[in-house]
Enzyme design. Structure first.
Site, mmCIF file in Angstrom:
data_model
loop_
_atom_site.group_PDB
_atom_site.id
_atom_site.type_symbol
_atom_site.label_atom_id
_atom_site.label_comp_id
_atom_site.label_asym_id
_atom_site.label_seq_id
_atom_site.Cartn_x
_atom_site.Cartn_y
_atom_site.Cartn_z
ATOM 1 N N ARG A 22 -6.325 -6.210 -1.798
ATOM 2 C CA ARG A 22 -6.848 -7.357 -2.650
ATOM 3 C C ARG A 22 -8.288 -7.686 -2.522
ATOM 4 O O ARG A 22 -8.651 -8.767 -3.410
ATOM 5 C CB ARG A 22 -5.642 -8.511 -2.535
ATOM 6 C CG ARG A 22 -4.540 -8.178 -3.094
ATOM 7 C CD ARG A 22 -4.530 -8.475 -4.681
ATOM 8 N NE ARG A 22 -3.545 -8.135 -5.368
ATOM 9 C CZ ARG A 22 -2.572 -9.258 -5.803
ATOM 10 N NH1 ARG A 22 -2.898 -10.511 -5.752
ATOM 11 N NH2 ARG A 22 -1.809 -8.800 -6.728
ATOM 12 N N HIS A 47 -9.219 1.382 14.810
ATOM 13 C CA HIS A 47 -9.596 2.524 14.635
ATOM 14 C C HIS A 47 -10.346 2.464 13.300
ATOM 15 O O HIS A 47 -10.027 2.989 12.454
ATOM 16 C CB HIS A 47 -8.439 3.658 14.747
ATOM 17 C CG HIS A 47 -9.026 5.026 14.576
ATOM 18 N ND1 HIS A 47 -8.141 6.000 14.976
ATOM 19 C CD2 HIS A 47 -10.155 5.680 14.336
ATOM 20 C CE1 HIS A 47 -8.573 7.112 15.003
ATOM 21 N NE2 HIS A 47 -9.968 6.942 14.186
ATOM 22 N N ARG A 49 -12.965 3.604 10.567
ATOM 23 C CA ARG A 49 -13.249 4.900 10.017
ATOM 24 C C ARG A 49 -14.594 4.903 9.178
ATOM 25 O O ARG A 49 -14.909 3.737 8.671
ATOM 26 C CB ARG A 49 -11.905 5.478 9.278
ATOM 27 C CG ARG A 49 -10.890 5.513 9.952
ATOM 28 C CD ARG A 49 -10.104 6.939 9.629
ATOM 29 N NE ARG A 49 -8.703 6.720 10.307
ATOM 30 C CZ ARG A 49 -8.252 7.687 11.357
ATOM 31 N NH1 ARG A 49 -8.833 8.792 11.328
ATOM 32 N NH2 ARG A 49 -7.211 7.327 11.760
ATOM 33 N N GLU A 74 -10.937 2.921 18.961
ATOM 34 C CA GLU A 74 -10.953 4.320 18.863
ATOM 35 C C GLU A 74 -11.695 4.939 17.768
ATOM 36 O O GLU A 74 -12.053 4.220 16.644
ATOM 37 C CB GLU A 74 -9.480 4.544 18.336
ATOM 38 C CG GLU A 74 -8.282 4.081 19.322
ATOM 39 C CD GLU A 74 -6.938 4.485 18.798
ATOM 40 O OE1 GLU A 74 -6.080 4.725 19.479
ATOM 41 O OE2 GLU A 74 -6.769 4.925 17.561
ATOM 42 N N HIS A 194 0.685 7.763 18.752
ATOM 43 C CA HIS A 194 0.829 8.361 17.250
ATOM 44 C C HIS A 194 2.162 8.692 17.234
ATOM 45 O O HIS A 194 2.878 9.435 17.726
ATOM 46 C CB HIS A 194 0.122 9.666 17.109
ATOM 47 C CG HIS A 194 -0.836 9.746 15.874
ATOM 48 N ND1 HIS A 194 0.039 10.035 14.780
ATOM 49 C CD2 HIS A 194 -1.944 9.865 15.467
ATOM 50 C CE1 HIS A 194 -0.880 9.994 13.775
ATOM 51 N NE2 HIS A 194 -2.034 9.690 14.118
ATOM 52 N N ASP A 195 2.790 7.952 16.209
ATOM 53 C CA ASP A 195 4.164 8.274 15.699
ATOM 54 C C ASP A 195 5.228 7.781 16.734
ATOM 55 O O ASP A 195 6.336 8.176 16.556
ATOM 56 C CB ASP A 195 4.400 9.457 15.175
ATOM 57 C CG ASP A 195 3.628 9.841 13.988
ATOM 58 O OD1 ASP A 195 3.609 9.431 13.112
ATOM 59 O OD2 ASP A 195 2.864 10.993 14.144
ATOM 60 N N HIS A 218 1.589 2.272 13.208
ATOM 61 C CA HIS A 218 2.166 2.196 11.903
ATOM 62 C C HIS A 218 3.731 1.875 11.748
ATOM 63 O O HIS A 218 4.202 1.267 11.072
ATOM 64 C CB HIS A 218 2.185 3.959 11.222
ATOM 65 C CG HIS A 218 2.697 4.117 9.960
ATOM 66 N ND1 HIS A 218 2.007 3.848 8.682
ATOM 67 C CD2 HIS A 218 3.994 4.788 9.516
ATOM 68 C CE1 HIS A 218 2.987 4.155 7.783
ATOM 69 N NE2 HIS A 218 4.168 4.448 8.187
HETATM 70 N N1 PXP Z 1 -3.856 6.841 18.498
HETATM 71 C C1 PXP Z 1 -4.732 7.307 17.705
HETATM 72 C C2 PXP Z 1 -5.899 8.164 18.258
HETATM 73 C C3 PXP Z 1 -4.667 7.276 16.292
HETATM 74 O O1 PXP Z 1 -5.479 7.526 15.609
HETATM 75 C C4 PXP Z 1 -3.511 6.317 16.091
HETATM 76 C C5 PXP Z 1 -3.599 6.210 14.430
HETATM 77 O O2 PXP Z 1 -4.759 5.352 14.086
HETATM 78 C C6 PXP Z 1 -2.658 5.956 16.886
HETATM 79 C C7 PXP Z 1 -2.972 6.308 18.222
HETATM 80 C C8 PXP Z 1 -1.547 5.144 16.475
HETATM 81 O O3 PXP Z 1 -0.625 5.881 15.649
HETATM 82 P P1 PXP Z 1 0.695 5.390 14.821
HETATM 83 O O4 PXP Z 1 -0.047 4.371 13.661
HETATM 84 O O5 PXP Z 1 1.152 6.413 14.270
HETATM 85 O O6 PXP Z 1 1.363 4.410 15.675
#
Ligand code: PXP
Length: 243
Positions: A22, A47, A49, A74, A194-195, A218
Protein backbone atom coordinates in the site's frame (compact mmCIF):
# COMPACT_ATOMS: atom_id res chain seq x y z
CA UNK A 1 11.87 -26.96 33.39
CA UNK A 2 11.86 -24.85 30.25
CA UNK A 3 14.53 -25.66 27.72
CA UNK A 4 15.96 -22.43 26.33
CA UNK A 5 18.68 -24.06 24.24
CA UNK A 6 17.37 -22.86 20.88
CA UNK A 7 16.70 -19.17 20.25
CA UNK A 8 13.82 -18.10 18.04
CA UNK A 9 14.69 -15.29 15.65
CA UNK A 10 11.59 -14.07 13.82
CA UNK A 11 12.10 -13.02 10.22
CA UNK A 12 9.84 -10.00 9.66
CA UNK A 13 10.23 -9.65 5.88
CA UNK A 14 6.59 -10.61 5.28
CA UNK A 15 5.36 -7.76 7.48
CA UNK A 16 7.23 -5.37 5.19
CA UNK A 17 5.71 -7.12 2.15
CA UNK A 18 2.21 -6.29 3.41
CA UNK A 19 3.23 -2.71 4.22
CA UNK A 20 4.78 -2.20 0.79
CA UNK A 21 1.59 -3.36 -0.95
CA UNK A 22 0.00 0.00 0.00
CA UNK A 23 2.97 2.30 0.18
CA UNK A 24 2.26 3.72 3.67
CA UNK A 25 3.46 2.51 7.04
CA UNK A 26 0.78 -0.08 7.86
CA UNK A 27 1.65 -2.52 9.30
CA UNK A 28 4.50 -0.80 11.11
CA UNK A 29 7.59 -2.99 10.87
CA UNK A 30 9.26 -1.34 13.87
CA UNK A 31 6.22 -1.79 16.09
CA UNK A 32 5.88 -5.41 14.98
CA UNK A 33 9.53 -6.07 15.87
CA UNK A 34 9.04 -4.54 19.31
CA UNK A 35 5.89 -6.59 19.90
CA UNK A 36 7.56 -9.81 18.75
CA UNK A 37 10.38 -9.17 21.22
CA UNK A 38 7.95 -8.40 24.02
CA UNK A 39 6.17 -11.72 23.31
CA UNK A 40 9.41 -13.55 24.02
CA UNK A 41 11.31 -14.05 20.76
CA UNK A 42 15.05 -13.90 21.28
CA UNK A 43 15.87 -12.26 17.97
CA UNK A 44 14.70 -10.34 14.91
CA UNK A 45 15.89 -11.32 11.42
CA UNK A 46 15.64 -9.28 8.24
CA UNK A 47 16.74 -10.12 4.73
CA UNK A 48 16.89 -6.95 2.63
CA UNK A 49 17.14 -7.69 -1.09
CA UNK A 50 18.64 -5.37 -3.67
CA UNK A 51 15.18 -4.47 -5.09
CA UNK A 52 13.91 -3.67 -1.54
CA UNK A 53 10.66 -5.50 -2.29
CA UNK A 54 10.09 -6.20 1.39
CA UNK A 55 12.58 -4.97 4.02
CA UNK A 56 14.28 -1.81 2.80
CA UNK A 57 17.80 -0.70 3.64
CA UNK A 58 16.22 2.19 5.53
CA UNK A 59 14.22 -0.34 7.63
CA UNK A 60 17.49 -2.01 8.60
CA UNK A 61 18.93 1.30 9.86
CA UNK A 62 15.73 2.06 11.79
CA UNK A 63 15.41 -1.43 13.26
CA UNK A 64 19.02 -1.36 14.43
CA UNK A 65 18.10 1.52 16.74
CA UNK A 66 15.19 -0.24 18.43
CA UNK A 67 15.87 -4.00 18.41
CA UNK A 68 16.91 -5.01 21.93
CA UNK A 69 17.29 -8.74 21.32
CA UNK A 70 19.66 -10.30 18.77
CA UNK A 71 19.55 -8.51 15.42
CA UNK A 72 20.38 -10.80 12.50
CA UNK A 73 20.75 -9.34 9.01
CA UNK A 74 20.84 -11.79 6.11
CA UNK A 75 21.86 -11.22 2.56
CA UNK A 76 24.27 -11.49 -0.33
CA UNK A 77 27.47 -9.59 0.53
CA UNK A 78 27.35 -6.98 -2.24
CA UNK A 79 29.24 -3.71 -1.68
CA UNK A 80 25.94 -1.97 -0.74
CA UNK A 81 25.01 -4.72 1.72
CA UNK A 82 28.45 -4.66 3.32
CA UNK A 83 28.33 -0.88 3.71
CA UNK A 84 24.94 -1.14 5.39
CA UNK A 85 25.97 -3.79 7.91
CA UNK A 86 29.21 -1.91 8.63
CA UNK A 87 27.05 1.12 9.51
CA UNK A 88 24.46 -0.77 11.50
CA UNK A 89 26.62 -3.43 13.15
CA UNK A 90 23.99 -6.11 13.79
CA UNK A 91 24.89 -8.88 16.24
CA UNK A 92 24.97 -11.40 13.43
CA UNK A 93 25.32 -11.25 9.66
CA UNK A 94 24.11 -14.33 7.77
CA UNK A 95 25.66 -14.57 4.33
CA UNK A 96 23.31 -15.97 1.69
CA UNK A 97 24.27 -16.67 -1.94
CA UNK A 98 21.01 -15.50 -3.49
CA UNK A 99 21.12 -13.87 -6.90
CA UNK A 100 19.12 -10.59 -7.05
CA UNK A 101 15.97 -11.90 -8.82
CA UNK A 102 15.14 -15.03 -6.77
CA UNK A 103 11.89 -15.14 -4.78
CA UNK A 104 13.54 -16.68 -1.74
CA UNK A 105 16.85 -18.34 -0.90
CA UNK A 106 17.06 -21.60 -2.80
CA UNK A 107 20.56 -22.98 -2.10
CA UNK A 108 23.42 -22.81 0.34
CA UNK A 109 26.87 -21.43 -0.46
CA UNK A 110 29.50 -23.34 -2.30
CA UNK A 111 32.09 -22.44 0.33
CA UNK A 112 34.90 -24.02 -1.70
CA UNK A 113 34.36 -22.21 -5.02
CA UNK A 114 33.78 -18.88 -3.26
CA UNK A 115 36.32 -19.43 -0.48
CA UNK A 116 38.57 -16.47 -1.11
CA UNK A 117 35.67 -13.98 -1.54
CA UNK A 118 33.91 -15.25 1.58
CA UNK A 119 37.09 -15.32 3.63
CA UNK A 120 37.67 -11.61 2.94
CA UNK A 121 34.05 -10.71 3.68
CA UNK A 122 34.07 -12.66 6.95
CA UNK A 123 37.37 -11.11 8.04
CA UNK A 124 35.90 -7.65 7.36
CA UNK A 125 32.70 -8.38 9.30
CA UNK A 126 34.57 -9.90 12.23
CA UNK A 127 36.92 -6.91 12.36
CA UNK A 128 33.75 -4.81 12.71
CA UNK A 129 32.68 -6.88 15.72
CA UNK A 130 29.91 -8.83 13.98
CA UNK A 131 29.30 -12.55 14.30
CA UNK A 132 29.15 -14.32 10.96
CA UNK A 133 26.98 -17.18 9.81
CA UNK A 134 27.04 -18.85 6.41
CA UNK A 135 23.93 -20.38 4.82
CA UNK A 136 24.79 -23.94 3.70
CA UNK A 137 23.27 -27.21 2.61
CA UNK A 138 24.06 -30.38 4.54
CA UNK A 139 27.03 -31.28 2.31
CA UNK A 140 29.88 -31.91 4.78
CA UNK A 141 32.49 -30.53 2.36
CA UNK A 142 30.67 -27.17 2.38
CA UNK A 143 30.73 -27.24 6.18
CA UNK A 144 34.48 -27.95 6.16
CA UNK A 145 34.73 -24.97 3.79
CA UNK A 146 32.80 -22.79 6.26
CA UNK A 147 35.43 -23.56 8.91
CA UNK A 148 38.24 -22.75 6.47
CA UNK A 149 36.82 -19.32 5.65
CA UNK A 150 36.51 -18.42 9.33
CA UNK A 151 32.71 -18.45 9.82
CA UNK A 152 31.46 -18.48 13.42
CA UNK A 153 28.27 -20.30 12.57
CA UNK A 154 26.48 -22.07 9.77
CA UNK A 155 22.78 -21.76 9.03
CA UNK A 156 21.53 -25.08 7.68
CA UNK A 157 19.09 -24.64 4.79
CA UNK A 158 16.10 -26.67 5.96
CA UNK A 159 13.83 -26.68 2.91
CA UNK A 160 14.53 -30.34 2.09
CA UNK A 161 13.77 -31.29 5.70
CA UNK A 162 10.43 -29.47 5.51
CA UNK A 163 9.54 -31.10 2.19
CA UNK A 164 10.45 -34.64 3.26
CA UNK A 165 9.17 -34.35 6.84
CA UNK A 166 5.65 -35.50 5.94
CA UNK A 167 6.87 -38.71 4.26
CA UNK A 168 9.54 -39.85 6.69
CA UNK A 169 10.64 -37.42 9.36
CA UNK A 170 13.53 -39.57 10.63
CA UNK A 171 15.00 -39.81 7.13
CA UNK A 172 14.30 -36.12 6.53
CA UNK A 173 16.28 -34.99 9.56
CA UNK A 174 19.16 -37.43 9.24
CA UNK A 175 21.40 -35.35 6.91
CA UNK A 176 20.83 -32.36 9.21
CA UNK A 177 21.81 -34.34 12.32
CA UNK A 178 24.99 -35.46 10.61
CA UNK A 179 25.79 -31.98 9.32
CA UNK A 180 25.15 -30.33 12.69
CA UNK A 181 27.30 -32.85 14.58
CA UNK A 182 30.05 -32.46 11.99
CA UNK A 183 29.98 -28.65 12.15
CA UNK A 184 29.81 -28.51 15.93
CA UNK A 185 32.71 -30.96 16.12
CA UNK A 186 34.76 -28.45 14.13
CA UNK A 187 33.80 -25.60 16.46
CA UNK A 188 30.91 -24.04 14.52
CA UNK A 189 27.66 -23.06 16.18
CA UNK A 190 24.57 -24.29 14.35
CA UNK A 191 21.64 -22.17 13.16
CA UNK A 192 18.88 -23.35 10.85
CA UNK A 193 16.10 -21.90 8.78
CA UNK A 194 13.73 -22.02 5.83
CA UNK A 195 10.25 -23.55 5.79
CA UNK A 196 10.29 -24.43 9.47
CA UNK A 197 6.75 -24.36 10.87
CA UNK A 198 4.57 -25.44 13.78
CA UNK A 199 4.36 -29.00 12.45
CA UNK A 200 8.04 -29.67 11.81
CA UNK A 201 9.93 -27.44 14.26
CA UNK A 202 9.81 -29.50 17.46
CA UNK A 203 11.07 -32.71 15.85
CA UNK A 204 13.89 -30.81 14.16
CA UNK A 205 15.03 -29.12 17.38
CA UNK A 206 14.71 -32.35 19.38
CA UNK A 207 16.75 -34.29 16.81
CA UNK A 208 19.60 -31.77 16.72
CA UNK A 209 21.15 -31.17 20.15
CA UNK A 210 23.76 -28.83 18.61
CA UNK A 211 21.10 -26.40 17.33
CA UNK A 212 21.31 -22.93 18.91
CA UNK A 213 19.07 -20.71 16.73
CA UNK A 214 16.28 -20.94 14.20
CA UNK A 215 15.08 -18.11 11.98
CA UNK A 216 11.47 -18.40 10.91
CA UNK A 217 9.43 -16.04 8.80
CA UNK A 218 6.86 -17.17 6.27
CA UNK A 219 4.99 -19.78 8.32
CA UNK A 220 5.11 -17.81 11.57
CA UNK A 221 3.80 -14.57 10.08
CA UNK A 222 1.11 -16.56 8.21
CA UNK A 223 0.09 -18.37 11.42
CA UNK A 224 -0.22 -14.98 13.08
CA UNK A 225 -3.18 -14.27 10.76
CA UNK A 226 -5.07 -17.16 12.34
CA UNK A 227 -3.79 -17.16 15.92
CA UNK A 228 -2.61 -13.58 16.51
CA UNK A 229 1.00 -12.52 16.79
CA UNK A 230 1.38 -13.00 20.54
CA UNK A 231 -0.12 -16.50 20.56
CA UNK A 232 1.86 -17.48 17.52
CA UNK A 233 5.24 -16.40 18.87
CA UNK A 234 4.45 -18.30 22.06
CA UNK A 235 3.34 -21.40 20.16
CA UNK A 236 6.67 -21.47 18.32
CA UNK A 237 8.58 -20.87 21.55
CA UNK A 238 6.69 -23.77 23.15
CA UNK A 239 7.78 -26.10 20.34
CA UNK A 240 11.38 -25.18 21.09
CA UNK A 241 10.99 -25.35 24.87
CA UNK A 242 9.49 -28.84 24.64
CA UNK A 243 12.05 -30.15 22.17
N1 PXP B 1 17.05 -18.25 6.32
C1 PXP B 1 17.29 -17.65 5.14
C2 PXP B 1 18.70 -17.55 4.68
C3 PXP B 1 16.25 -17.12 4.36
O1 PXP B 1 16.51 -16.53 3.19
C4 PXP B 1 14.93 -17.20 4.85
C5 PXP B 1 13.82 -16.60 4.06
O2 PXP B 1 14.03 -15.22 3.92
C6 PXP B 1 14.73 -17.83 6.10
C7 PXP B 1 15.79 -18.36 6.79
C8 PXP B 1 13.36 -17.98 6.68
O3 PXP B 1 12.60 -18.86 5.88
P1 PXP B 1 11.02 -18.92 6.04
O4 PXP B 1 10.49 -17.58 5.66
O5 PXP B 1 10.62 -20.03 5.13
O6 PXP B 1 10.76 -19.23 7.50
Amino acid sequence: MKNNRVSLSVNINKIATIRNARGGNVPDVLLAAQRIESFGAQGITVHPRPDERHITYSDVYNLSKIVTTEFNVEGYPSPDFLKMVEDVKPHQVTLVPDPPGVLTSNAGWDTLTHASFLKDVIAQLKAGGMRTSVFVDTDLKMIDGAVEIGADRIELYTESYAVNFHNDKAAAVQPFSLAAAHGAGLGLKINAGHDLDLANLKFFAASIPELVEVSIGHALISDALYYGLENTVQMYLRQLHEA
